[in-house]
Scaffold this active site. Structure first.
Site, PDB file in Angstrom:
ATOM      1  N   SER A 225     -30.030 -28.361 -25.119  1.00 52.26           N
ATOM      2  CA  SER A 225     -29.385 -28.051 -23.840  1.00 52.26           C
ATOM      3  C   SER A 225     -28.653 -29.279 -23.326  1.00 52.26           C
ATOM      4  O   SER A 225     -29.224 -30.370 -23.247  1.00 52.26           O
ATOM      5  CB  SER A 225     -30.448 -27.627 -22.822  1.00 52.26           C
ATOM      6  OG  SER A 225     -29.928 -27.782 -21.511  1.00 52.26           O
TER       7      SER A 225
ATOM      8  N   HIS B  38     -26.759 -25.296 -26.448  1.00 47.84           N
ATOM      9  CA  HIS B  38     -27.288 -24.404 -25.406  1.00 47.84           C
ATOM     10  C   HIS B  38     -26.665 -24.802 -24.067  1.00 47.84           C
ATOM     11  O   HIS B  38     -26.805 -25.945 -23.623  1.00 47.84           O
ATOM     12  CB  HIS B  38     -28.805 -24.556 -25.375  1.00 47.84           C
ATOM     13  CG  HIS B  38     -29.511 -23.680 -24.390  1.00 47.84           C
ATOM     14  ND1 HIS B  38     -29.893 -22.386 -24.674  1.00 47.84           N
ATOM     15  CD2 HIS B  38     -29.922 -23.911 -23.113  1.00 47.84           C
ATOM     16  CE1 HIS B  38     -30.514 -21.865 -23.627  1.00 47.84           C
ATOM     17  NE2 HIS B  38     -30.540 -22.766 -22.655  1.00 47.84           N
TER      18      HIS B  38
ATOM     19  N   ASP C  66     -26.381 -24.056 -20.067  1.00 50.27           N
ATOM     20  CA  ASP C  66     -27.083 -23.425 -18.953  1.00 50.27           C
ATOM     21  C   ASP C  66     -26.116 -23.166 -17.797  1.00 50.27           C
ATOM     22  O   ASP C  66     -25.664 -24.096 -17.134  1.00 50.27           O
ATOM     23  CB  ASP C  66     -28.225 -24.330 -18.487  1.00 50.27           C
ATOM     24  CG  ASP C  66     -29.330 -24.411 -19.522  1.00 50.27           C
ATOM     25  OD1 ASP C  66     -29.865 -23.350 -19.900  1.00 50.27           O
ATOM     26  OD2 ASP C  66     -29.641 -25.531 -19.978  1.00 50.27           O
TER      27      ASP C  66
ATOM     28  N   MET D 104     -25.662 -21.682 -14.169  1.00 45.51           N
ATOM     29  CA  MET D 104     -26.489 -21.359 -12.987  1.00 45.51           C
ATOM     30  C   MET D 104     -25.586 -21.128 -11.792  1.00 45.51           C
ATOM     31  O   MET D 104     -24.580 -21.830 -11.617  1.00 45.51           O
ATOM     32  CB  MET D 104     -27.433 -22.513 -12.679  1.00 45.51           C
ATOM     33  CG  MET D 104     -28.300 -22.939 -13.849  1.00 45.51           C
ATOM     34  SD  MET D 104     -29.490 -24.196 -13.355  1.00 45.51           S
ATOM     35  CE  MET D 104     -30.201 -24.623 -14.953  1.00 45.51           C
TER      36      MET D 104
ATOM     37  N   HIS E 286     -26.722 -19.524 -21.796  1.00 48.97           N
ATOM     38  CA  HIS E 286     -27.910 -19.048 -21.070  1.00 48.97           C
ATOM     39  C   HIS E 286     -27.504 -18.818 -19.618  1.00 48.97           C
ATOM     40  O   HIS E 286     -27.337 -19.775 -18.857  1.00 48.97           O
ATOM     41  CB  HIS E 286     -29.024 -20.100 -21.192  1.00 48.97           C
ATOM     42  CG  HIS E 286     -30.285 -19.716 -20.492  1.00 48.97           C
ATOM     43  ND1 HIS E 286     -31.311 -20.618 -20.269  1.00 48.97           N
ATOM     44  CD2 HIS E 286     -30.709 -18.542 -19.959  1.00 48.97           C
ATOM     45  CE1 HIS E 286     -32.295 -20.007 -19.639  1.00 48.97           C
ATOM     46  NE2 HIS E 286     -31.952 -18.750 -19.418  1.00 48.97           N
TER      47      HIS E 286
ATOM     48  N   MET F 124     -28.210 -18.018 -16.075  1.00 49.68           N
ATOM     49  CA  MET F 124     -29.208 -17.892 -15.005  1.00 49.68           C
ATOM     50  C   MET F 124     -28.433 -17.550 -13.735  1.00 49.68           C
ATOM     51  O   MET F 124     -28.258 -18.374 -12.839  1.00 49.68           O
ATOM     52  CB  MET F 124     -29.996 -19.200 -14.880  1.00 49.68           C
ATOM     53  CG  MET F 124     -31.021 -19.354 -16.011  1.00 49.68           C
ATOM     54  SD  MET F 124     -31.499 -21.069 -16.278  1.00 49.68           S
ATOM     55  CE  MET F 124     -30.110 -21.609 -17.265  1.00 49.68           C
TER      56      MET F 124
ATOM     57  N   MET G   7     -38.795 -18.388 -21.046  1.00 47.44           N
ATOM     58  CA  MET G   7     -38.764 -19.619 -20.259  1.00 47.44           C
ATOM     59  C   MET G   7     -40.164 -20.220 -20.222  1.00 47.44           C
ATOM     60  O   MET G   7     -41.134 -19.545 -19.863  1.00 47.44           O
ATOM     61  CB  MET G   7     -38.319 -19.344 -18.819  1.00 47.44           C
ATOM     62  CG  MET G   7     -36.861 -18.980 -18.620  1.00 47.44           C
ATOM     63  SD  MET G   7     -35.637 -20.199 -19.140  1.00 47.44           S
ATOM     64  CE  MET G   7     -36.235 -21.714 -18.415  1.00 47.44           C
TER      65      MET G   7
ATOM     66  N   ASP H  14     -37.607 -22.063 -24.085  1.00 51.73           N
ATOM     67  CA  ASP H  14     -36.704 -22.914 -23.304  1.00 51.73           C
ATOM     68  C   ASP H  14     -37.447 -23.528 -22.128  1.00 51.73           C
ATOM     69  O   ASP H  14     -37.923 -22.815 -21.240  1.00 51.73           O
ATOM     70  CB  ASP H  14     -35.535 -22.049 -22.800  1.00 51.73           C
ATOM     71  CG  ASP H  14     -34.477 -22.873 -22.075  1.00 51.73           C
ATOM     72  OD1 ASP H  14     -34.596 -24.113 -22.046  1.00 51.73           O
ATOM     73  OD2 ASP H  14     -33.541 -22.258 -21.534  1.00 51.73           O
TER      74      ASP H  14
HETATM   75  C1  DX5 Z   1     -33.768 -24.737 -17.393  1.00 53.09           C
HETATM   76  C2  DX5 Z   1     -32.815 -24.557 -18.540  1.00 53.09           C
HETATM   77  C3  DX5 Z   1     -33.207 -25.282 -19.772  1.00 53.09           C
HETATM   78  C4  DX5 Z   1     -33.342 -26.766 -19.583  1.00 53.09           C
HETATM   79  C5  DX5 Z   1     -34.121 -27.371 -20.695  1.00 53.09           C
HETATM   80  O1  DX5 Z   1     -33.566 -23.797 -16.421  1.00 53.09           O
HETATM   81  O2  DX5 Z   1     -32.699 -23.198 -18.895  1.00 53.09           O
HETATM   82  O3  DX5 Z   1     -32.333 -24.977 -20.845  1.00 53.09           O
HETATM   83  O4  DX5 Z   1     -32.107 -27.392 -19.501  1.00 53.09           O
HETATM   84  O5  DX5 Z   1     -34.280 -28.727 -20.433  1.00 53.09           O
HETATM   85  P1  DX5 Z   1     -35.651 -29.478 -20.787  1.00 53.09           P
HETATM   86  O6  DX5 Z   1     -35.773 -29.415 -22.283  1.00 53.09           O
HETATM   87  O7  DX5 Z   1     -35.445 -30.843 -20.266  1.00 53.09           O
HETATM   88  O8  DX5 Z   1     -36.765 -28.735 -20.113  1.00 53.09           O
HETATM   89 ZN    ZN Z   2     -31.611 -22.781 -20.820  1.00 53.52          ZN
END
Ligand code: DX5
Ligand code: ZN
Length: 238
Positions: A6, A29, A31, A33, A62, A64, A133, A171
């Site tokens: 990520s 990956h 993220d 948001m 991903h 969110m 998650m 994740d």
């Molecule tokens: C959190 C994200 C993850 C996160 C993982 O909401 O979906 O992908 O970035 O980061 P680490 O590995 O640091 O938990």
């Molecule tokens: Zn993620």
């Protein structure tokens, strides 16, 4: 065993360098948001389109976000090979999954830590990966939640029984300290953010994580092979 780092906790002014530093990754990956589904705001379609133009890596999006029914197809249209939306957010997950597949993307369905397996059990034939998650979504660098491991094992059983080829991705908080537990539980695909990008050599960390996962899987599968009575490859331990 797949490692999908990520980029959430990298320097967003130097995203290209971050992506170029993880040559051995199976996917990048990303993220997304929206400050509604989670209390954080990151990047969206314009940045993903720029990343698409800058790398040949598989893009593992991903989402969110609320209302993925509206927004997710745009990421497939932008050329992402995999688009994961959350079961808690989708209004019509089957329709959305079919639309994403029609657009040529792999479909992922995400579950928050407190969401039970039953929320996705019926729609497994519609997806290509399930993302569990192992932290509450929203931020990188949080502590791994062991309480999700039984759910991973339940999902592994369901996937094995179904005969479907579905990636089981974890994740949140995945690192050299936690990846073996994830593999023992039945996962085969791992997001790692801070573990990779806070290490001195991100690509070497990707390789170390994969090696650790593969050697744990090899010993896990040996145990199953000797205890497996019905010849189906066995299930992970409870
Ligand atoms: C959190 C994200 C993850 C996160 C993982 O909401 O979906 O992908 O970035 O980061 P680490 O590995 O640091 O938990
Ligand atoms: Zn993620």
């Amino acid at each position: 065993m797949r490692i999908t780092p990520s980029i959430l906790n990298t320097d967003f002014t130097r995203l290209g360098e971050a992506i170029a530093s993880i040559e051995s990754a199976d996917a990048v990956h990303i993220d997304v948001m929206d400050n509604h589904f989670v209390p954080n705001l990151t990047i969206g379609l314009p940045v993903v389109s720029s990343i698409r133009a800058a790398t040949t890596h598989m893009l593992d999006i991903h989402l969110m976000i609320e209302d993925p029914d509206q927004w997710a197809p745009g990421y497939a249209e932008a050329g992402a090979e995999s688009v994961t939306f959350h079961v808690e957010a989708a209004k019509a997950p089957v329709r959305l999954a079919r639309e994403l597949r029609r657009l040529g993307a792999r479909v992922g369905i995400g579950l928050n830590p407190a969401t039970p397996v039953e929320a996705v059990a019926q729609i497994l034939p519609e997806v290509d990966s399930v993302l569990v998650m192992s932290v509450e979504p929203g931020f990188g660098g949080q502590g791994f939640l062991d309480l999700v491991l039984p759910k991973v094992t339940q999902l592994r059983r369901l996937i094995s029984q179904s005969g479907l080829s579905i990636w089981l991705q974890m994740d949140g908080g995945v690192s050299m300290e936690t990846i073996e537990r994830c593999v023992q539980a039945g996962a085969d695909t791992f997001v790692a953010g801070s573990a990779v990008f806070r290490s001195d050599d991100p690509d070497r960390m990707v390789q170390s994580l994969r090696r650790a996962a593969e050697s744990t899987a090899a010993s896990r599968d040996q145990v199953f092979a000797t205890t497996d009575s019905n010849g189906d490859g066995g299930d992970p331990p409870r």
